[in-house]
Design a protein around this motif. Structure first.
Motif, PDB file in Angstrom:
ATOM      1  N   THR A   1       0.231   3.964   2.719  1.00 23.52           N
ATOM      2  CA  THR A   1      -1.181   3.761   3.048  1.00 23.52           C
ATOM      3  C   THR A   1      -1.435   2.292   3.338  1.00 23.52           C
ATOM      4  O   THR A   1      -1.037   1.428   2.561  1.00 23.52           O
ATOM      5  N   GLU A   2      -2.104   2.032   4.471  1.00 17.12           N
ATOM      6  CA  GLU A   2      -2.531   0.676   4.832  1.00 17.12           C
ATOM      7  C   GLU A   2      -4.045   0.638   4.742  1.00 17.12           C
ATOM      8  O   GLU A   2      -4.721   1.600   5.124  1.00 17.12           O
TER       9      GLU A   2
ATOM     10  N   THR B   1      -3.050   6.678   6.279  1.00 12.17           N
ATOM     11  CA  THR B   1      -1.876   7.096   5.521  1.00 12.17           C
ATOM     12  C   THR B   1      -0.911   7.772   6.478  1.00 12.17           C
ATOM     13  O   THR B   1      -1.300   8.649   7.240  1.00 12.17           O
TER      14      THR B   1
ATOM     15  N   TRP C   1      -7.752  -1.970   5.067  1.00 17.91           N
ATOM     16  CA  TRP C   1      -8.393  -3.225   5.462  1.00 17.91           C
ATOM     17  C   TRP C   1      -9.882  -3.096   5.213  1.00 17.91           C
ATOM     18  O   TRP C   1     -10.456  -2.032   5.316  1.00 17.91           O
TER      19      TRP C   1
ATOM     20  N   PHE D   1      -8.733   2.978   5.945  1.00 23.95           N
ATOM     21  CA  PHE D   1      -7.342   3.199   5.575  1.00 23.95           C
ATOM     22  C   PHE D   1      -6.704   4.249   6.476  1.00 23.95           C
ATOM     23  O   PHE D   1      -7.377   5.071   7.088  1.00 23.95           O
TER      24      PHE D   1
END
Length: 83
Positions: A40-41, A59, A43, A57
């Protein structure tokens, strides 16, 4: 997947404090199979004057396609921010 990722974002952004949670929106974009490793990213997007921040986010399956995309969680800036 939804619950696991939501908990991970809550833990990361709000130190696990559910009283700061405001809203969530996710888009399921691919299936997840048992054994898939998820990444998962996140910001942040500030919402000046609105009393909350939005954390976008995505994933993905490791080395694979996104499984949750165009997703975000909104968080109150403090417990006192709630209406």
């Amino acid at each position: 997947t939804f619950g696991t990722v939501a908990r991970a974002v809550l833990d990361t952004v709000a130190n696990g404090d559910p009283s700061l949670f405001k809203a969530i929106k996710v888009r399921f974009s691919s299936p997840v199979l048992p054994g898939n490793i998820l990444v998962t990213e996140m910001w942040e997007e500030e919402k000046p004057g609105h009393g909350f921040k939005r954390v976008w986010f995505e994933t993905k399956i490791q080395d694979g396609p996104p499984v949750l995309s165009s997703s975000y969680m909104d968080f109150f800036l403090s417990s006192a921010s709630k209406i």
